[in-house]
Design an enzyme around this catalytic site. Structure first.
Site, PDB file in Angstrom:
ATOM      1  N   HIS A 243       0.837  -1.204   0.000  1.00 24.39           N
ATOM      2  CA  HIS A 243       0.000   0.000   0.000  1.00 24.39           C
ATOM      3  C   HIS A 243       0.866   1.245   0.000  1.00 24.39           C
ATOM      4  CE1 HIS A 243       0.751  -0.757   4.288  1.00 24.39           C
ATOM      5  NE2 HIS A 243       0.498   0.517   4.514  1.00 24.39           N
TER       6      HIS A 243
ATOM      7  N   HIS B 176       1.501   3.780   2.035  1.00 21.22           N
ATOM      8  CA  HIS B 176       2.177   4.417   3.161  1.00 21.22           C
ATOM      9  C   HIS B 176       3.690   4.367   2.975  1.00 21.22           C
ATOM     10  CE1 HIS B 176      -1.378   4.211   6.186  1.00 21.22           C
ATOM     11  NE2 HIS B 176      -1.325   5.359   5.548  1.00 21.22           N
TER      12      HIS B 176
ATOM     13  N   HIS C 102       6.047   1.669   3.698  1.00 20.35           N
ATOM     14  CA  HIS C 102       5.952   0.485   2.848  1.00 20.35           C
ATOM     15  C   HIS C 102       6.457   0.739   1.430  1.00 20.35           C
ATOM     16  CE1 HIS C 102       3.683  -2.107   5.694  1.00 20.35           C
ATOM     17  NE2 HIS C 102       3.474  -0.916   6.224  1.00 20.35           N
TER      18      HIS C 102
ATOM     19  N   HIS D 281      -6.801  -1.539   4.816  1.00 22.42           N
ATOM     20  CA  HIS D 281      -6.020  -0.673   5.699  1.00 22.42           C
ATOM     21  C   HIS D 281      -6.090   0.790   5.240  1.00 22.42           C
ATOM     22  CE1 HIS D 281      -2.691   0.817   8.061  1.00 22.42           C
ATOM     23  NE2 HIS D 281      -2.009   1.098   6.969  1.00 22.42           N
TER      24      HIS D 281
ATOM     25  N   ASP E 109      -0.269  -4.148   5.689  1.00 17.70           N
ATOM     26  CA  ASP E 109      -1.065  -3.743   6.848  1.00 17.70           C
ATOM     27  C   ASP E 109      -2.519  -4.016   6.517  1.00 17.70           C
ATOM     28  OD1 ASP E 109       1.305  -2.932   7.822  1.00 17.70           O
ATOM     29  OD2 ASP E 109       0.889  -0.777   7.752  1.00 17.70           O
TER      30      ASP E 109
ATOM     31  N   GLU F 182       1.469  -8.575   9.648  1.00 19.24           N
ATOM     32  CA  GLU F 182       1.842  -7.440  10.481  1.00 19.24           C
ATOM     33  C   GLU F 182       1.328  -7.721  11.887  1.00 19.24           C
ATOM     34  OE1 GLU F 182      -0.277  -4.331  11.531  1.00 19.24           O
ATOM     35  OE2 GLU F 182      -1.964  -4.450  10.140  1.00 19.24           O
TER      36      GLU F 182
ATOM     37  N   HIS G  36       6.490  -6.168  11.379  1.00 19.36           N
ATOM     38  CA  HIS G  36       5.776  -4.913  11.558  1.00 19.36           C
ATOM     39  C   HIS G  36       5.129  -4.849  12.942  1.00 19.36           C
ATOM     40  CE1 HIS G  36       3.148  -1.499  10.599  1.00 19.36           C
ATOM     41  NE2 HIS G  36       3.858  -1.320   9.509  1.00 19.36           N
TER      42      HIS G  36
END
Lengths: 618, 693
Positions: free
Chosen positions: A68, A70, A73, A157, A178, A203, A431
């Protein structure tokens, strides 16, 4: 023995710079390529020298997968692909592909333009990196090459977040990225089918938490915001531009509407409107309710929430401001925080997780005095008297601080739920913090329904090896299979298992199991007949024919389950073994028994020759 | 060379010999009961297919298209009272014997049924619909009969479709229901269907077939219930259903449209429905995955093989411009999704360049807003160029801008805001393209009398002359610009050349030139072997020559195998294993080791009891070469060997042991009396030279 190796380069017993290497069936895959918010030095990025000391990564990796958008990541992606060097495919979902470059550019600007760092990736590098991205859809099976396939599942997420199944032959790994197991105001819950991976890499951010119901948290949040605004205070909510921000905006928007509140709500940075636009265009990635009603009322068109201007921070009276970034480590949220921190009427609401080293983390740990470092330019007196002020200043934190976990991570219950869904053979936690992982690991290994699951939690640079036991797929000739099924029945008899005999032909990349006869024919070979003939002498005072008859009777009684025939031309045939009796005119009672058999009847032939040597029962 | 020692421990004759007699009948019986693969054809319409494939004991319906052309036999349903339609004379046979003036009305020499329009359903009698396990939908046009199949038939299966197909399909169904329910008709005409009476009616009503199977439109409840059975799938998603795997592939025809692969490990059926190689808005067609099909079922080719879509688009624009310039209105009867997006995009560029930028466009449909909104949220299903717009982020279709700048307005119907807001001259997009129901009926009545106005037909599903028949006499101009982006015969023959299916199954019309152009042999499929043609109610046996099945060797078994190279690149290994079969899945596991016997007893047992386990021996192959064999004997202490040459090889006389060994190219014969240890030792020496299979 085939095995799967997993090595975290980041996110091993830690949160931040997620980057996990997986070796499966001769393929190497990099899962995520994130940065660490808590560091400003080399530790910010994963240590790619683990993959290779010199040169590019292309030949060492079959593909890179980003779960994703973020930054923890994907933040190291341009560095990895353009500065270290990787030209292979990078897979991510469409929304991730859309949003990821914007956040990377944002990150670059803060680092290079504001903090003045050099030797960082450039805008062009971000663009070049994104050209290597192959977007994929949920549930689409992507064939990376002939053996390696990957498939994305909904992770819930953030917009476009996905879990990935990586499969080579019958071996597989699932990486969750996540994920969130409870639907929220704008996204749905993670889902996966019972795919029974060899390893589930999950995670474990909230490994020890079992969170109360979302409703309570929401009510709590609204109450705190409302109270602060009522007493004329200002509320600062540090968020990341996409994700939690939209959920909380929806929440406040509906609350403001219902309560008819007038205090302004602002959203900092120009990204806001753009961010909301992404949500509108990728509405199929949001939750059921929003998708169903979007034609009538698009939830991402806000009436009460307006764009923030830097000057508004000094306006008198109450207000609510969403500002980026979410961990108060830089940018606008930190600036506003510095302005408002001194007033106990104000409130700071931290809706998400803060990694170690960030201002957010310090405040949440109750620190009341903060050393603010950096190149804060203090202007004193006249314009020509600008003194770059490098020494740190001390900031008193008087405003109220509230932590409300709105991060969309699975809690302990959610992680167990996912394990139940996917039924993995092994678990591997990343994570999360080591202590919390330890707790969850115990819990997983104790759980009844997941018996036999081993749970691993490697640190960065540490390799976990899981031995797999893949069965080997083979093409069986339909004739052979049908013959076997007709003879043996569908299930083997535990007491007398029927052994099937076939020849496996290995040619090019194909494995075919055929009957030996067919194998001979296909390979253009002729059969080699191996025969044995054995003469046994015994005394039997009867005619040759009678002796043969006596042999027949004897064998009939000994060999109950064999086919025995007495042929009129003077032979007894047991299966394919031929038995004849002769005698010479001189010694009519000394019989010579002639046994002849082929290699296929070797055991029986050997047995009969030994048996007949002992003579016939009288 | 390693000899598989386990194999030498096996006993007894080969299985075939042992049990051949009693089991032959069983094998034959099981072959007889094995179900053949069959295709049941429930619709003969080439572009609105409905076929059922029985494949590996799974019953799969491929599409369920609804033939709405039956509506053409009916009078239009006006939204507001139409004096013209209500004054049409009833029909009475010339001799006055048959009087159906209540049911049938005459208009310009044609007779129409005055009743709620009905549709021709897929055949329901050919097989029990409740036995269907799966329905695969290829695009939203091919699912309109779904409620007739899934409701009130005992259907309990799953429907697979992509998300755009489901969402837009839902819109089209809801639109159809609204069109019907908005103007309820009290009477349902049935007398004319009586065989004796229908015979006496004028054409084309006289020639309408299967009129008793025609049905009225479904209800919104039935639509909801039918669509609740849909399970969403994405392109290239491998969905397992028993032993069958189904995979949708992009077909390039419409948003979310798919072709399907239906396969087991060894059989592959490709189902090609409406597909397009043109670059319009959908994701391009995926072709390579269709390769290596045993059978390819081909439907949904272009209905207008002689018209080039690009040319038609050009004509559409020029006729539109001409009419507007002359002060007339343009009516475009169309479906609410699909080509309309391309038309709007084309006009978005064209209107400004033609200096007609101020002409308003109206899109009138109960689902107009939804259709326009939905088109913008399926970026993943769009062509590259539209997809990349979303990354900016901008809406993929320019009609968003047309709406923002008020150039395009959409209304749920002619009632309400539209009547007060609309300005002429204008362009109206509205349905239904059959001109029998929907808001288009109103515009026909409104604009039909003026030659300034133009109706432009773009949808290829209906004959425009038939569609216009109940509006005659008509003053407005009619332009026929059918835009059918589906594959034409040239494209399909090239495609088939590339993907090389073993057999092609297609509707009968594709195997002959169009009836109107019997000399155009280029407008048909010419293939070798010739395609298997079907028509409504055909049942075809599909040719499969399957020789292999997938089986899994358990890891322990696989590890125990000892491969040996027979020739360069080819190795073999003998496999002795126990078969386990369940749910069409087969596994080979190692032969369980017999319980260990104390060594003292073992010897006795072997000699006194007959060998028990009936494991077949491997076949042998190769030759025993003389010189190396002699050397081997020598090494094993057998030195006195007399060799005699024969016609076919040699005879070895082991003089000390008094043993004869006959060596021939394809045979070895060991003649040895009274010395079992020696015999077995010689056996093993011979075996060392031979391949085991």
């Amino acid at each position: 023995m085939p095995d799967i190796k997993v090595t975290p380069l980041g996110a091993g017993q830690d949160v931040g710079r997620s980057c996990i290497l997986v070796s499966i069936g001769g393929k190497n895959i990099m899962l995520d390529c994130g940065m660490h918010m808590g560091y400003n030095d080399d530790r910010r990025f994963p240590d790619f020298s683990y993959v290779t000391q010199n040169g590019r990564l292309t030949e060492f990796l079959d593909c890179v997968i980003i779960s994703h958008f973020h930054l923890d990541h994907c933040g190291a992606l341009p560095y990895m692909s353009e500065m270290v060097g990787y030209d292979g495919p990078i897979y991510m979902t469409h929304p991730t592909k859309a949003i990821c470059p914007i956040l990377l550019e944002d990150f670059r600007k803060i680092t290079v333009d504001k903090k003045g760092e050099t030797n960082f990736f450039t805008s062009q590098m971000i663009k070049d990196c994104m050209k290597k991205v192959v977007p994929l859809n949920l549930h689409q099976t992507v064939q990376v090459d002939e053996e390696l396939e990957i498939k994305a599942y909904y992770a819930g997420h953030v917009l476009g977040a996905a879990m990935f199944q990586i499969k080579v032959g019958s071996e597989s790994v699932v990486y969750t990225g996540d994920y969130n197991m409870t639907p929220d105001r704008h996204l749905g819950a993670a889902w996966i089918d019972k795919c029974r991976p060899d390893i589930l890499i999950s995670e474990s951010t909230y490994a020890t938490t079992i969170r109360d119901s979302k409703r309570c948290r929401e009510r709590d949040f609204l109450k705190k915001v409302h109270e602060t605004v009522e007493r004329g205070g200002k509320v600062l909510i540090p968020v990341f531009a996409l994700g939690r921000a939209q959920e909380l905006c929806i929440l406040l928007e509906t609350f403001w509407e219902r309560m008819n509140l007038k205090a302004p709500i602002y959203f900092s940075t120009g990204l806001t409107e753009k961010a909301n636009h992404y949500y509108k265009l990728f509405i199929t990635w949001t939750n059921q309710k929003i998708r169903k009603t979007f034609v009538q009322r698009n939830m991402f068109e806000f009436k009460h929430i307006k764009a923030f201007d830097r000057s508004y921070a000094d306006n008198p009276g109450p207000m609510v401001v969403f500002a980026t970034p979410g961990m108060l480590h830089a940018g606008q949220s930190l600036q506003i925080f510095k302005k408002w921190a001194g007033n106990e009427k104000n409130m700071l609401i931290m809706p998400g997780y803060c990694v170690q080293g960030t201002v957010g983390h310090k405040i949440l740990n109750g620190q009341k005095k903060l050393e603010m470092e950096g190149r804060a330019t203090v202007i004193t007196g006249t314009a020509n008297n600008v003194i770059p002020h490098l020494a740190s200043t001390l900031l008193d934190v008087k405003l109220q601080v509230e932590y409300m976990s709105f991060s969309a991570h699975a809690d302990a219950k959610g992680i167990m739920q996912l394990i139940r869904m996917a039924e993995p053979r092994n678990m591997l936690l990343v994570h999360g913090e080591a202590k919390k992982m330890e707790f969850l690991k115990d819990k997983i290994e104790q759980e009844v329904f997941v018996r036999c699951i081993s749970c691993y939690m490697p640190a960065n640079g540490e390799t976990t090896t899981v031995v797999t036991n893949p069965s080997v797929p083979v093409d069986i000739s339909l004739n052979l299979l049908k013959r076997e099924m007709a003879l043996g029945g569908p299930l083997p008899d535990a007491k007398r298992p029927r052994t099937m005999h076939g020849t496996l032909i290995m040619k090019d990349n194909s494995l075919r199991l055929v009957s030996p006869e067919q194998a001979l024919k296909e390979l253009g070979l002729s059969e080699h007949q191996l025969r044995f003939t054995c003469r046994v002498q015994l005394h039997d005072p009867h005619s040759d024919t009678d002796t043969l008859g006596r042999i027949y009777t004897h064998l009939k009684s000994v060999l109950k389950s064999y086919s025995i025939q007495h042929v009129p031309d003077g032979t007894v045939i047991v299966e394919s073994i031929v038995i004849k009796v002769t005698s010479s005119a001189e010694e009519p009672n000394l019989k010579v028994i002639l046994l002849s058999w082929s290699y296929q009847d070797e055991e029986l032939g050997s047995f009969l020759s030994t048996l007949l040597k002992k003579g016939l029962p009288s | 060379m390693r000899v598989c020692s386990e194999l030498n421990d096996t006993h007894g004759p080969t299985a075939e010999e042992k049990t051949s007699v009693p089991n032959v009948s069983r094998v034959v019986a099981s072959q007889k009961t094995r179900k053949h693969m069959k295709l049941y054809c429930l619709s003969g319409h080439p572009t609105l297919p409905c076929n059922v494939l029985k494949f590996k004991s799974t019953t799969i319906m491929l599409d369920c298209g609804l033939d709405t052309t039956a509506a053409l036999y009916f009078l239009p349903l006006p939204l507001v009272h139409s004096p013209r339609l209500s004054k049409l004379p009833g029909w009475v046979s010339k001799d006055g014997a048959v009087n159906l003036e209540k049911e049938l009305k005459e208009c310009s020499g044609r007779v129409f049924v005055d009743s709620q329009p009905e549709f021709c359903l897929p055949e329901k009698e050919l097989l029990d619909l409740s036995t269907i396990d799966v329905i695969l939908i290829s695009n939203y046009h091919c699912m309109m009969a779904l409620p007739y199949i899934t409701e009130h038939t005992g259907f309990t299966g799953t429907v697979y479709a992509t998300e755009p197909t489901l969402q837009i399909g839902r819109l089209l169904m809801e639109e159809l229901v609204t069109f019907m329910e908005r103007v309820p008709k009290a009477q349902a005409a049935t007398c004319w269907k009586n065989k004796e009476i229908q015979r006496l009616l004028p054409g084309p009503l006289k020639d309408a077939v299967d009129v008793w199977s025609w049905r009225k439109c479904y209800s919104v409840q039935e639509v909801n219930s039918a669509l609740s059975k849909v399970q969403l799938v994405g392109y290239s998603q491998k969905e397992l259903f028993g032993a069958v795997q189904v995979t949708p592939l992009s077909s390039g025809y419409s948003l979310g449209s798919s072709n399907w692969i239906i396969q087991s490990h060894y059989e592959k059926v490709s189902y090609v429905s409406g597909s397009s190689l043109l670059t319009t808005h959908p994701q391009p067609m995926e072709q390579s995955s269709l390769k290596n099909s045993d059978v390819l079922i081909l439907t949904g080719l272009t209905q207008i093989p002689t018209a080039n879509p690009d040319g038609m688009l050009g004509e559409f624009c020029s006729n539109l411009a001409m009419t507007i310039r002359a002060g007339g209105n343009v009516l475009v009867p169309c479906y609410s999704s699909g080509v309309i997006y391309d038309l709007l995009e084309c006009l978005y560029q064209f209107m400004d360049s033609a200096n007609l930028g101020s002409t308003p466009f109206y899109f009138i449909s109960p689902v107009a807003n939804s259709s326009l909104e939905f088109s913008q949220i399926f970026a993943e299903w769009l062509c590259q160029n539209k997809q990349s717009k979303v990354y900016l982020p901008e809406p993929p279709f320019p009609h968003a801008e047309l709406i923002q700048t008020n150039k395009l307005k959409h209304y749920p119907s002619i009632h309400g805001d539209f009547s007060s807001e609309f300005r002429q001259p204008c362009v109206v997009f509205t349905g239904h393209p059959s001109l029998r129901f929907g808001d288009v009926v109103h515009f026909m009545e409104l604009w039909g009398k003026s030659s300034l106005n133009t109706i432009i037909f773009t949808e290829p599903d209906f004959s425009y002359l038939d569609a216009l028949a109940p509006y005659q006499p008509l003053a407005m101009k009619c332009v026929y610009c059918p835009i059918d982006t589906r594959l034409n015969f040239h494209q399909v023959s090239k495609l088939l050349k590339d993907i090389q299916p073993l057999h092609v199954v297609c509707p009968e019309p594709y195997t002959q030139p169009p009836p109107a152009q019997p000399h155009r042999s280029d407008l048909m499929l010419e293939l070798q072997p010739p395609p298997m043609a079907y028509r409504r109610c055909s049942v075809l046996g599909l040719p499969f020559r399957r020789r292999y099945e997938r089986i899994h060797l358990l890891p322990e078994l696989a590890r125990s195998l000892v491969p040996s190279e027979i020739k360069a690149g080819v190795s073999v290994a003998t496999v002795s294993a126990v078969l386990q079969s369940k749910d069409n899945k087969h596994v080979l596991q190692p032969v369980p080791k017999p319980a260990p016997v104390p060594p003292s007893k073992k010897r006795k047992r072997v000699t006194e009891e007959p060998p028990e386990v009936l494991n077949p021996k491997p076949l042998l192959s190769g030759a025993v070469p003389l010189e190396p064999f002699l050397a081997m004997l020598h090494k094993n202490g057998i030195t006195e060997v007399k060799v005699e040459e024969t016609a076919d090889g040699h005879i070895l006389h082991l003089q000390t042991e008094d043993v004869l060994i006959q060596l021939e190219e394809d045979a070895t014969h060991i003649i040895c009396d009274n010395n079992e240890p020696l015999r077995t030792a010689l056996r093993d020496l011979v075996l060392r030279f031979l391949q085991k299979l």
